[in-house]
Design a protein around this motif. Structure first.
Motif, PDB file in Angstrom:
ATOM      1  N   TYR A 345      53.354  42.866  40.742  1.00 49.13           N
ATOM      2  CA  TYR A 345      51.946  43.185  40.514  1.00 49.13           C
ATOM      3  C   TYR A 345      51.654  44.639  40.864  1.00 49.13           C
ATOM      4  O   TYR A 345      52.358  45.227  41.688  1.00 49.13           O
ATOM      5  CB  TYR A 345      51.051  42.295  41.386  1.00 49.13           C
ATOM      6  CG  TYR A 345      51.407  40.855  41.307  1.00 49.13           C
ATOM      7  CD1 TYR A 345      51.261  40.176  40.106  1.00 49.13           C
ATOM      8  CD2 TYR A 345      51.924  40.188  42.399  1.00 49.13           C
ATOM      9  CE1 TYR A 345      51.606  38.849  40.006  1.00 49.13           C
ATOM     10  CE2 TYR A 345      52.273  38.858  42.308  1.00 49.13           C
ATOM     11  CZ  TYR A 345      52.110  38.191  41.111  1.00 49.13           C
ATOM     12  OH  TYR A 345      52.461  36.875  41.008  1.00 49.13           O
ATOM     13  N   ALA A 349      46.406  44.817  42.916  1.00 48.74           N
ATOM     14  CA  ALA A 349      46.273  43.473  42.339  1.00 48.74           C
ATOM     15  C   ALA A 349      45.289  42.617  43.134  1.00 48.74           C
ATOM     16  O   ALA A 349      44.595  41.769  42.577  1.00 48.74           O
ATOM     17  CB  ALA A 349      47.635  42.796  42.269  1.00 48.74           C
ATOM     18  N   GLY A 350      45.216  42.853  44.421  1.00 51.03           N
ATOM     19  CA  GLY A 350      44.309  42.068  45.256  1.00 51.03           C
ATOM     20  C   GLY A 350      42.855  42.211  44.845  1.00 51.03           C
ATOM     21  O   GLY A 350      42.029  41.359  45.150  1.00 51.03           O
ATOM     22  N   GLN A 358      43.136  36.590  44.884  1.00 48.30           N
ATOM     23  CA  GLN A 358      44.243  35.751  45.328  1.00 48.30           C
ATOM     24  C   GLN A 358      45.557  36.504  45.521  1.00 48.30           C
ATOM     25  O   GLN A 358      46.481  35.984  46.134  1.00 48.30           O
ATOM     26  CB  GLN A 358      44.425  34.532  44.418  1.00 48.30           C
ATOM     27  CG  GLN A 358      44.880  34.846  43.030  1.00 48.30           C
ATOM     28  CD  GLN A 358      44.957  33.582  42.157  1.00 48.30           C
ATOM     29  OE1 GLN A 358      46.001  33.001  41.987  1.00 48.30           O
ATOM     30  NE2 GLN A 358      43.825  33.182  41.619  1.00 48.30           N
ATOM     31  N   PHE A 359      45.638  37.744  45.025  1.00 48.69           N
ATOM     32  CA  PHE A 359      46.862  38.519  45.257  1.00 48.69           C
ATOM     33  C   PHE A 359      46.839  39.243  46.595  1.00 48.69           C
ATOM     34  O   PHE A 359      47.751  39.993  46.908  1.00 48.69           O
ATOM     35  CB  PHE A 359      47.086  39.522  44.122  1.00 48.69           C
ATOM     36  CG  PHE A 359      47.577  38.873  42.873  1.00 48.69           C
ATOM     37  CD1 PHE A 359      48.699  38.058  42.914  1.00 48.69           C
ATOM     38  CD2 PHE A 359      46.941  39.069  41.673  1.00 48.69           C
ATOM     39  CE1 PHE A 359      49.159  37.445  41.765  1.00 48.69           C
ATOM     40  CE2 PHE A 359      47.390  38.459  40.521  1.00 48.69           C
ATOM     41  CZ  PHE A 359      48.505  37.645  40.559  1.00 48.69           C
ATOM     42  N   SER A 360      45.766  39.044  47.331  1.00 52.94           N
ATOM     43  CA  SER A 360      45.774  39.607  48.680  1.00 52.94           C
ATOM     44  C   SER A 360      46.086  38.509  49.695  1.00 52.94           C
ATOM     45  O   SER A 360      45.851  38.665  50.883  1.00 52.94           O
ATOM     46  CB  SER A 360      44.417  40.258  48.970  1.00 52.94           C
ATOM     47  OG  SER A 360      43.383  39.317  48.767  1.00 52.94           O
ATOM     48  N   LEU A 364      52.006  35.684  50.130  1.00 55.75           N
ATOM     49  CA  LEU A 364      51.804  35.427  48.694  1.00 55.75           C
ATOM     50  C   LEU A 364      53.073  34.825  48.076  1.00 55.75           C
ATOM     51  O   LEU A 364      54.109  35.469  48.014  1.00 55.75           O
ATOM     52  CB  LEU A 364      51.457  36.745  47.999  1.00 55.75           C
ATOM     53  CG  LEU A 364      51.198  36.656  46.491  1.00 55.75           C
ATOM     54  CD1 LEU A 364      50.003  35.780  46.197  1.00 55.75           C
ATOM     55  CD2 LEU A 364      50.983  38.050  45.914  1.00 55.75           C
ATOM     56  N   THR A 366      53.968  34.173  45.091  1.00 54.00           N
ATOM     57  CA  THR A 366      54.414  34.632  43.784  1.00 54.00           C
ATOM     58  C   THR A 366      54.788  36.113  43.744  1.00 54.00           C
ATOM     59  O   THR A 366      54.957  36.667  42.667  1.00 54.00           O
ATOM     60  CB  THR A 366      53.297  34.378  42.753  1.00 54.00           C
ATOM     61  OG1 THR A 366      52.117  35.031  43.211  1.00 54.00           O
ATOM     62  CG2 THR A 366      53.042  32.897  42.560  1.00 54.00           C
ATOM     63  N   ALA A 367      54.886  36.741  44.910  1.00 56.69           N
ATOM     64  CA  ALA A 367      55.269  38.154  44.919  1.00 56.69           C
ATOM     65  C   ALA A 367      56.790  38.249  44.799  1.00 56.69           C
ATOM     66  O   ALA A 367      57.512  37.967  45.760  1.00 56.69           O
ATOM     67  CB  ALA A 367      54.785  38.827  46.196  1.00 56.69           C
TER      68      ALA A 367
END
Lengths: 468, 468, 468, 468
Positions: A345, A349-350, A358-360, A364, A366-367
């Motif tokens: 990302y 992305a957060g 949701q990227f924060s 995570l 899915t990172a």
């Protein structure tokens, strides 16, 4: 602490070079007792022999001294998306850079010890090109196997993903983008007869070199609990098998999971996701008893806590129930595979509004490059045995994808994909992070240089913003 | 048919080169009788003399033979947006290319005989750079005068324009983009006291080299009928005048128009737009009697017909009423200025969903490079006199923007900006299209090479889509 | 503890009945020293005399013994909406019951000691009818003064309020509903000339019997910071004054507030609301120095805390800044009026999605019947003097609305509107809740029976749901 | 022209009354040659004998002289929604009037010659009550058979229908409304296992007296192409059959239709709808060959033309393809049933924004009371034989719903439901409109008095709007 190699490593010029990784504790991925002070002898890209300290090492072999270290097979991820710049803004900003994005992601994975990834939804052309270039050694990166489209779903701007894109893009452009993913096995298949779907799938297989098939048992939005009927699912599986491909499905509800199993899927992709309800007991039993490979999206306690505090309500329920499913699957002895749904990302992305923060997330899942470590920690938290965890990240995946003749364990004849760890991974899952070296196909990787073409991951991310 | 020039044109090396445009019918923009077989003698960038055939021509002067042609001042457009790639998709695709976009648009204008444009909303930095480079002769393009931001409005991703962008862009990026337009005189001024607004405007003037000011009398959405109070409007006009700048306002309703006039605006920008109601008779009278320069968005019958058939209902009403206002303004002898709100669009602009097809209009009034021809035709249809039309496109604009000492007519001392037409523009407005030559600041333009860096206008528009 | 009255109270049949409230401490609303053991002698609807214990009491007078109690003027609320069932669902459910809703709300107010309310936006017809019936004694309820529409704003289903209604209602029905509020002085006035607006306002005044005027200085949505120009505002005020009506404006931003003051408004309605910015110092000074009546929406610390935890971000900012304005206004000695924007809501209002839970607030300021108690507590928390608070709730309002000859204090000649409290309100604002008796126009109210026709407030609220 | 009856009709007091319909041409619905000058002898509610003119008629029998007329069985509609006030506004306005709405609709049907309707989605409680009251003769109306909920779908405010309602209604109210339809077989069943669904269906059958079952093979939105899996569909059909109920499914795509057929549905509800694609040839063949009762939504050329001009694009495609399917079904000799999806709408339904004008269609197929006439005309236009049309409207439906022992033809022992027409329906379908008399269960209906409680259909529709 880095590991030491003799000066001549990789330099032998007549015949394939020989390398010996010596002195470490070998966890070969087969589940047996660790071999202390073992030797992994490598000829060219493959392992020639794995043995104890008495194994004869040809004098011309370069030596990698691994005393005090732990040697495990290269890790694998059963579900990644190497091109994940699929939101409307990223699609536009990184238009024309698909291959670079895929390569970057493959390098991010490799850097963190994941030597093989299975891409389960992406643009076929770019994936083919990068996979093959990596395979031929023309590019650096994790070994790629890919599916291309999820049969029955649309591309990034379709209603299955980010239809908002179609409120800003001319239809022609949006269609063009989606076509790169869909490859004629998109959402229009849902309106076809079983035989028409079969014909499309057959053409799809014929026209590409994808490594496996993935289809939609449920749709990608919460509305579409089922995508294909039982009958169509069976035909798709049949076509995949006829072409020698493993077949998996996307499922998000109890019925779509049950249907996929009955259709004969080789691997359940995020089989632990059953929406806002628990996995039915009978399905749980089938998965455990028949040892159907189940790629499960485990998450850590820390992530769950974050999600509980920050996430939207439906996602909270889904995560909570998935987690309960995961605990039951582990307790029941299911054959789990490490799977992250991972991608790379951009730095901000957060703040991407489409993802509502949701990227924060903490830990995570899915990172890409981090998610597999979180997975292993989560497995530990959920009660999985240390050796089972190692196998979930290696040999289970290789078997499920039927690439176990080449990958997944440290055995003579297989690719020399291995990771050297400073600390014993059986002691604590955090030790998987203590990577001292990564070898892929017999080649030691210079991890410090990865990724070689940072796009999303560069320090100067979105650098063009500075250029006005 | 192209015009003939002597070989030595532009080549004189000692002193500024001399050029004589000879033999044509001169329509100097002052409204008097055309001068047949006249001579325009040019020294360097400026006109030295305009006279009849007896005008002595120094032997070293290059000659442009214009017999049978018509010579008019370079056309002007009182309202363009050279950077018009402001929808979310274009903002993302052309990020980092602001200057090239501005330059391309300035060249599109120049190519079609518009030698001077007034940009009334755009990113200040890029506009400054390109304006100055063109002025110094480092770039080719129409002469640019610009306002920068519309004081009181936000940037492209703000609620005033395309807030949809903020549903896909991280806030930081959207703010960064908007800031390029806003330059600290954005929508937050609407919450300030008169004195605070005054201070901001003063700083804005001090920190830039914009050529004129534009502020919001009404907002940019149909909801915001008023933006600034009478008092604040007067202060803004005062600050502009103090700095020697002309001031204009954006208005879209009867009251915002009336307020702007009372505040002392020098020029009414699209003063013919009064929303879904006719312009009040008293305002009409003030505009006509006091000869307040009124930049009017005239449209052709053909466009109106298209709009009636295709447009959404509110836009139909607004166009219908604007057209009725235009007819009344012309009949009343108002001092109109040619204005197009023109910009350059990508090839598939007609399919951009945010515009619901309005870029596929017949006689699209806002297509830079075409829009001014449509305007002139529309003026004719609405009953304007041929000579008044020529002045609306030249000297009226120069006077309104107070650049008439340099521009707007063919007179000694002014810049040698002129267009040579094959056909008499007083006969029919379509003759403005019969351009044989364009000269800007004494330099004959090679129109065939424009634009030099095609981005939005290139044959390979959006070429990156082909590059995957 | 209830107060005791002699058996003959209200029964005298020749001439208007006489009643004497005796023995209590009288706080007459003029700000002077409380009168202990005083007498309020009432003849019919009005006060005949207020004096100390030596005041002669005619033998035929009924006596209300108030020893140990505190007698204050009937409380007033400077801003209520008696018909507040304006969301799409309530509009539909309570169609045809406008008068009953208005009456119910007037009774809810009266029951809690508010003997006079000023309705600042509502359906004129129903308000007229109920106001007059209450005035003639045909209905029970707080005394009503009303404005009708907010000049320049639309009705409940317009873009100013709940346009969502227009996605479910046929246009004809929505228009019909809105017309009841708009009475031809709706949002179309924003497109008119000053003289046209003036004519509409004049007709509006002529066609109704509204008690005062309210117009939009700002619009009702956050986008519309200004509604009418300075000039139009002055004309509206002028027309109101010409008809002998007080005029107030709706304002939500510094400029709209400043414009309203300059236009000569008699009363600033929620003058403490300046959007997301503090009130400018110069405006603050004008309000305090000129003692312009300022109806301020004070809220308690408890509400603020709730809002901080639950509210959406823009509302948090607005409340925070309003609160800071309120503190400054009080410290500066501004002439504040108790105002609640209060209405009656259905039992499940806290779950109404259009309000995102804001009706479940702690110390909900807008709950008619409760809001004025919260206001008084808030005033205390913000540093207002006890006597000033009493006047804010009584005489200040009467003066601002220019009904002080009849209302606002306990003085001979005025209506006998009074509240008997068990505890001293000067000691703590919570004592305003200790109501022992409410008298309106000389009549003791049976509070236990109010409201007489419970609709929104009944135990069986929304009873039709049970009837299927 | 009305038909004549003897004065004693219906007055016989000992034993069930006898009535003889004499002299008309009898089309008994069995498809044979019409019987001219026939006699239908009725005893009480049922037919005692059908014969030619020689049939003996007891002297005490009342006579209905039908010479020159045509006697057909009472018409039937295989799919109506008697409570169709399901949009958010109507739900709110007619809350608490469910039974009256159902009764009104049943009367609208009866008035137009439809003596029996099959309600396929509605609130169970109200339907039960009205059905039973009509059956016992306590209310007038068409004979009702109903399904209750569509198993697997939600109520009116759910995502399956008008989720917009949930943006205005408190959740509790919306849930309460939906529950009246859902009866515990709503959308949550889609997340259940086959056995759990079976248990719910069993309870549903046990707890109500619905006459047949309907379930979702596809969902109700275009996204949900499938609702239940093959396996679940089979179980639902099994449960229905076990309880002696016919079972049908809602399907809108080729696969959902195929699945329904394979699951053993007794009747295909709008089986001609296959979304934006034609019905697959193999499915067409199965339907025709196996003569599976197919309720088809035929529409007239006039409607299609209107739809082509006015409808939104997706609906145009769906109608166009359905129409092509219908033509193929008729040509292939499929066993079609008249079905309208009919309901009663308010007078201003054409302006209801949720329907974007579709209720102002020409030949609106879903207007109860009119839709069946349009259907018959459409059948004619599409090539159906006159006798087949009559059977599609009568005996085919009775057989499909397995009520043919009581209904559908004019035969001894069946209910005396019949319609007397002035003109021969075999000549032209418009002749079905020439109704001279309607008899239901032996009782002549006073059509002029229907509906007895006009709500949606009254002259003073939405009268409460006038009452303010």
């Amino acid at each position: 602490m880095t590991i030491e190699t003799t000066a001549t490593a990789q330099r032998t010029s007549s015949g394939p070079p020989l390398t010996a990784v010596v002195g470490g504790t070998i966890l070969d991925g087969r589940g047996g007792t660790p071999l202390h002070g073992g030797v992994v002898l490598i000829e060219g890209e493959r392992i020639k022999q794995v043995g104890d300290q008495s194994t004869p090492i040809p004098p011309e072999a370069a030596r990698v001294r691994a005393s005090g270290h732990y040697i495990i097979p290269g890790m694998m991820d059963a579900n990644v998306h190497l091109h994940f710049a699929i939101t409307p803004d990223l699609l536009l900003m990184y238009e024309g850079q698909y291959e670079a994005l895929v390569a970057e992601a493959a390098q991010v994975a490799l850097k963190s010890g994941v030597t093989t990834v299975f891409d389960t939804w992406g643009p076929r052309e770019a994936l083919t090109k990068v996979r093959d270039e990596i395979h031929r050694g023309e590019r650096l990166g994790a070994r790629i196997f890919f599916a291309g489209n999820i049969i029955g779903l649309g591309g990034p701007t379709s209603t299955d993903f980010f239809p908002l894109a179609r409120t800003i893009l001319p239809k022609g452009r949006a269609d063009e983008i989606d076509a790169r993913w869909e490859q004629k096995v998109g959402a229009d298949l849902l309106y076809m007869t079983p035989q028409e779907v079969r014909a499309r799938v057959r053409d799809y297989i014929r026209n590409g070199t994808q490594n496996f098939l993935k289809y939609a048992s449920s749709g990608h939005t919460e509305m579409q609990l089922l995508a294909f009927s039982d009958k169509v699912q069976r035909l798709i599986v049949e076509e995949g098998h006829r072409a020698g491909l493993t077949v998996q499905a996307h499922s998000t509800s109890p019925e779509s999971l049950r249907m996929e199993i009955e259709a004969g899927a080789d691997l359940l992709q995020h089989g632990d996701v059953t929406g806002p309800v628990p996995m039915p007991e009978e399905t749980m039993e089938v998965i455990c008893t028949r040892q159907i490979p189940c790629a499960a999206l485990l998450v850590t306690r820390r992530f769950l806590k974050w999600n509980e505090a920050s996430g939207c309500d439906p996602m909270k329920t889904i995560h909570r129930l998935k987690d309960a499913n995961d605990r039951r699957l582990i307790a029941g002895g299911a054959r789990l595979l490490l799977t992250t749904d991972g991608g790379v990302y951009p730095a901000d992305a957060g703040d991407m509004p489409l993802f509502a923060g949701q990227f924060s997330a903490d830990d995570l899942p899915t990172a890409l490059g981090e998610g597999h470590f979180h997975w292993l920690l989560a497995a530990h938290e959920l009660g999985m045995e240390p050796m089972a965890m190692l196998q979930a990240a290696t040999s289970n995946i290789a078997h499920a994808y039927q690439v176990h003749h080449d990958l997944g364990t440290l055995e003579a004849g297989k690719y020399a994909d291995l990771v050297v760890l400073e600390k014993n991974p059986l002691e604590h899952p955090s030790h998987y992070r203590s990577i001292a070296a990564v070898m892929k196909a017999g080649r030691l990787i210079d991890r410090s240089a990865l990724p070689t073409e940072p796009i999303l991951t560069g320090r100067a991310r979105r650098p063009e913003l500075r250029r006005t």
